[in-house]
Design a protein around this motif. Structure first.
Motif, PDB file in Angstrom:
ATOM      1  N   ASN A   1      48.009  -4.484 -19.045  1.00  0.00           N
ATOM      2  CA  ASN A   1      46.747  -4.456 -18.312  1.00  0.00           C
ATOM      3  C   ASN A   1      46.131  -3.063 -18.386  1.00  0.00           C
ATOM      4  O   ASN A   1      46.802  -2.066 -18.119  1.00  0.00           O
ATOM      5  CB  ASN A   1      46.985  -4.861 -16.852  1.00  0.00           C
ATOM      6  CG  ASN A   1      47.653  -6.208 -16.756  1.00  0.00           C
ATOM      7  OD1 ASN A   1      47.148  -7.194 -17.259  1.00  0.00           O
ATOM      8  ND2 ASN A   1      48.822  -6.242 -16.142  1.00  0.00           N
ATOM      9  N   THR A   2      44.856  -2.998 -18.721  1.00  0.00           N
ATOM     10  CA  THR A   2      44.157  -1.725 -18.875  1.00  0.00           C
ATOM     11  C   THR A   2      43.074  -1.580 -17.813  1.00  0.00           C
ATOM     12  O   THR A   2      42.586  -2.575 -17.285  1.00  0.00           O
ATOM     13  CB  THR A   2      43.520  -1.632 -20.276  1.00  0.00           C
ATOM     14  OG1 THR A   2      42.592  -2.706 -20.452  1.00  0.00           O
ATOM     15  CG2 THR A   2      44.578  -1.702 -21.364  1.00  0.00           C
ATOM     16  N   GLU A   3      42.698  -0.325 -17.505  1.00  0.00           N
ATOM     17  CA  GLU A   3      41.648  -0.080 -16.513  1.00  0.00           C
ATOM     18  C   GLU A   3      40.300  -0.609 -16.983  1.00  0.00           C
ATOM     19  O   GLU A   3      39.527  -1.131 -16.205  1.00  0.00           O
ATOM     20  CB  GLU A   3      41.521   1.419 -16.215  1.00  0.00           C
ATOM     21  CG  GLU A   3      42.515   1.923 -15.227  1.00  0.00           C
ATOM     22  CD  GLU A   3      42.247   3.366 -14.813  1.00  0.00           C
ATOM     23  OE1 GLU A   3      41.288   3.998 -15.298  1.00  0.00           O
ATOM     24  OE2 GLU A   3      43.026   3.867 -13.981  1.00  0.00           O
ATOM     25  N   GLU A   4      40.006  -0.441 -18.258  1.00  0.00           N
ATOM     26  CA  GLU A   4      38.725  -0.858 -18.799  1.00  0.00           C
ATOM     27  C   GLU A   4      38.890  -2.094 -19.675  1.00  0.00           C
ATOM     28  O   GLU A   4      40.003  -2.449 -20.060  1.00  0.00           O
ATOM     29  CB  GLU A   4      38.101   0.274 -19.628  1.00  0.00           C
ATOM     30  CG  GLU A   4      37.821   1.520 -18.813  1.00  0.00           C
ATOM     31  CD  GLU A   4      37.224   2.616 -19.662  1.00  0.00           C
ATOM     32  OE1 GLU A   4      36.192   3.148 -19.242  1.00  0.00           O
ATOM     33  OE2 GLU A   4      37.795   2.933 -20.722  1.00  0.00           O
ATOM     34  N   LYS A   5      37.777  -2.707 -20.011  1.00  0.00           N
ATOM     35  CA  LYS A   5      37.789  -3.876 -20.871  1.00  0.00           C
ATOM     36  C   LYS A   5      38.442  -3.519 -22.202  1.00  0.00           C
ATOM     37  O   LYS A   5      38.047  -2.550 -22.867  1.00  0.00           O
ATOM     38  CB  LYS A   5      36.351  -4.373 -21.073  1.00  0.00           C
ATOM     39  CG  LYS A   5      36.270  -5.695 -21.736  1.00  0.00           C
ATOM     40  CD  LYS A   5      34.837  -6.190 -21.755  1.00  0.00           C
ATOM     41  CE  LYS A   5      34.750  -7.455 -22.576  1.00  0.00           C
ATOM     42  NZ  LYS A   5      33.373  -7.859 -22.792  1.00  0.00           N
ATOM     43  N   ALA A   6      39.448  -4.257 -22.602  1.00  0.00           N
ATOM     44  CA  ALA A   6      40.228  -3.956 -23.798  1.00  0.00           C
ATOM     45  C   ALA A   6      39.383  -4.021 -25.069  1.00  0.00           C
ATOM     46  O   ALA A   6      39.625  -3.283 -26.018  1.00  0.00           O
ATOM     47  CB  ALA A   6      41.413  -4.911 -23.899  1.00  0.00           C
ATOM     48  N   ASP A   7      38.372  -4.863 -25.083  1.00  0.00           N
ATOM     49  CA  ASP A   7      37.531  -5.041 -26.260  1.00  0.00           C
ATOM     50  C   ASP A   7      36.818  -3.741 -26.666  1.00  0.00           C
ATOM     51  O   ASP A   7      36.429  -3.576 -27.814  1.00  0.00           O
ATOM     52  CB  ASP A   7      36.517  -6.165 -26.010  1.00  0.00           C
ATOM     53  CG  ASP A   7      35.873  -6.669 -27.281  1.00  0.00           C
ATOM     54  OD1 ASP A   7      36.613  -6.928 -28.245  1.00  0.00           O
ATOM     55  OD2 ASP A   7      34.633  -6.790 -27.307  1.00  0.00           O
ATOM     56  N   LEU A   8      36.683  -2.807 -25.737  1.00  0.00           N
ATOM     57  CA  LEU A   8      36.091  -1.503 -26.053  1.00  0.00           C
ATOM     58  C   LEU A   8      36.921  -0.750 -27.096  1.00  0.00           C
ATOM     59  O   LEU A   8      36.409   0.128 -27.794  1.00  0.00           O
ATOM     60  CB  LEU A   8      35.984  -0.639 -24.792  1.00  0.00           C
ATOM     61  CG  LEU A   8      35.067  -1.127 -23.684  1.00  0.00           C
ATOM     62  CD1 LEU A   8      35.257  -0.279 -22.428  1.00  0.00           C
ATOM     63  CD2 LEU A   8      33.615  -1.089 -24.158  1.00  0.00           C
ATOM     64  N   TYR A   9      38.195  -1.073 -27.186  1.00  0.00           N
ATOM     65  CA  TYR A   9      39.135  -0.359 -28.042  1.00  0.00           C
ATOM     66  C   TYR A   9      39.576  -1.158 -29.266  1.00  0.00           C
ATOM     67  O   TYR A   9      40.492  -0.752 -29.973  1.00  0.00           O
ATOM     68  CB  TYR A   9      40.383   0.031 -27.238  1.00  0.00           C
ATOM     69  CG  TYR A   9      40.069   0.763 -25.964  1.00  0.00           C
ATOM     70  CD1 TYR A   9      39.583   2.067 -26.002  1.00  0.00           C
ATOM     71  CD2 TYR A   9      40.244   0.161 -24.732  1.00  0.00           C
ATOM     72  CE1 TYR A   9      39.287   2.754 -24.837  1.00  0.00           C
ATOM     73  CE2 TYR A   9      39.959   0.841 -23.558  1.00  0.00           C
ATOM     74  CZ  TYR A   9      39.480   2.127 -23.616  1.00  0.00           C
ATOM     75  OH  TYR A   9      39.189   2.803 -22.466  1.00  0.00           O
ATOM     76  N   LYS A  10      38.934  -2.287 -29.532  1.00  0.00           N
ATOM     77  CA  LYS A  10      39.448  -3.203 -30.558  1.00  0.00           C
ATOM     78  C   LYS A  10      39.577  -2.576 -31.941  1.00  0.00           C
ATOM     79  O   LYS A  10      40.511  -2.882 -32.665  1.00  0.00           O
ATOM     80  CB  LYS A  10      38.618  -4.482 -30.620  1.00  0.00           C
ATOM     81  CG  LYS A  10      37.227  -4.307 -31.152  1.00  0.00           C
ATOM     82  CD  LYS A  10      36.493  -5.621 -31.145  1.00  0.00           C
ATOM     83  CE  LYS A  10      35.028  -5.365 -31.508  1.00  0.00           C
ATOM     84  NZ  LYS A  10      34.264  -6.576 -31.346  1.00  0.00           N
ATOM     85  N   GLU A  11      38.671  -1.693 -32.323  1.00  0.00           N
ATOM     86  CA  GLU A  11      38.736  -1.096 -33.662  1.00  0.00           C
ATOM     87  C   GLU A  11      39.983  -0.227 -33.849  1.00  0.00           C
ATOM     88  O   GLU A  11      40.562  -0.204 -34.924  1.00  0.00           O
ATOM     89  CB  GLU A  11      37.480  -0.264 -33.943  1.00  0.00           C
ATOM     90  CG  GLU A  11      36.208  -1.073 -34.019  1.00  0.00           C
ATOM     91  CD  GLU A  11      36.222  -2.125 -35.116  1.00  0.00           C
ATOM     92  OE1 GLU A  11      36.716  -1.820 -36.234  1.00  0.00           O
ATOM     93  OE2 GLU A  11      35.750  -3.248 -34.871  1.00  0.00           O
ATOM     94  N   LYS A  12      40.401   0.479 -32.815  1.00  0.00           N
ATOM     95  CA  LYS A  12      41.512   1.425 -32.938  1.00  0.00           C
ATOM     96  C   LYS A  12      42.831   0.901 -32.373  1.00  0.00           C
ATOM     97  O   LYS A  12      43.881   1.473 -32.622  1.00  0.00           O
ATOM     98  CB  LYS A  12      41.173   2.750 -32.234  1.00  0.00           C
ATOM     99  CG  LYS A  12      39.927   3.419 -32.757  1.00  0.00           C
ATOM    100  CD  LYS A  12      40.076   3.831 -34.192  1.00  0.00           C
ATOM    101  CE  LYS A  12      38.808   4.509 -34.676  1.00  0.00           C
ATOM    102  NZ  LYS A  12      38.796   4.769 -36.077  1.00  0.00           N
TER     103      LYS A  12
END
Length: 118
Positions: A97-108
């Motif tokens: 579980n992450t603080e922010e929406k995980a999709d923000l990090y999908k590229e990396k």
């Protein structure tokens, strides 16, 4: 003369093999704790990254369970730090579980990127 050439060639070949071995092993950092997200995609997941939720997926293994037991942060390949709020076992996965929406990090973050545990 042939014997001398043979010996020199043998030394060069053996020396080259040693150099290649050293170069191959040099980038490995054994004390780093890393994970790779699950290679899982469907309508809710894209290579281990939740599309709508604040969550990553990793395969449920004893190693991953141990690595993630006290997790607070993840570091992506570009140095971005992702805050972790907890983990949940959802067999056959562990949800991170992450603080922010995980999709923000999908590229990396998505499979097959390596993620460092901090």
């Amino acid at each position: 003369m042939k014997k001398l050439i043979y010996i020199v060639c043998l030394i060069v070949i053996v020396g080259c093999k040693e150099e290649v071995k050293k170069e191959t092993n040099s980038p490995i950092v054994e004390d780093e704790k890393t994970i790779v997200l699950s290679n899982y995609s469907d309508e809710n997941w894209n290579n281990g990254v939740a599309i709508e939720l604040n969550m990553f997926l990793v395969d449920l293994t004893d190693t991953n369970r141990e690595l993630l037991k006290d997790i607070k942060e993840l570091e992506l390949v570009d140095g971005t730090i992702v805050k972790v709020t907890g983990t949940t076992v959802a067999d056959p996965f562990i949800q991170i579980n992450t603080e922010e929406k995980a999709d923000l990090y999908k590229e990396k973050a998505s499979y097959p990127n390596v993620i460092f545990i901090r």
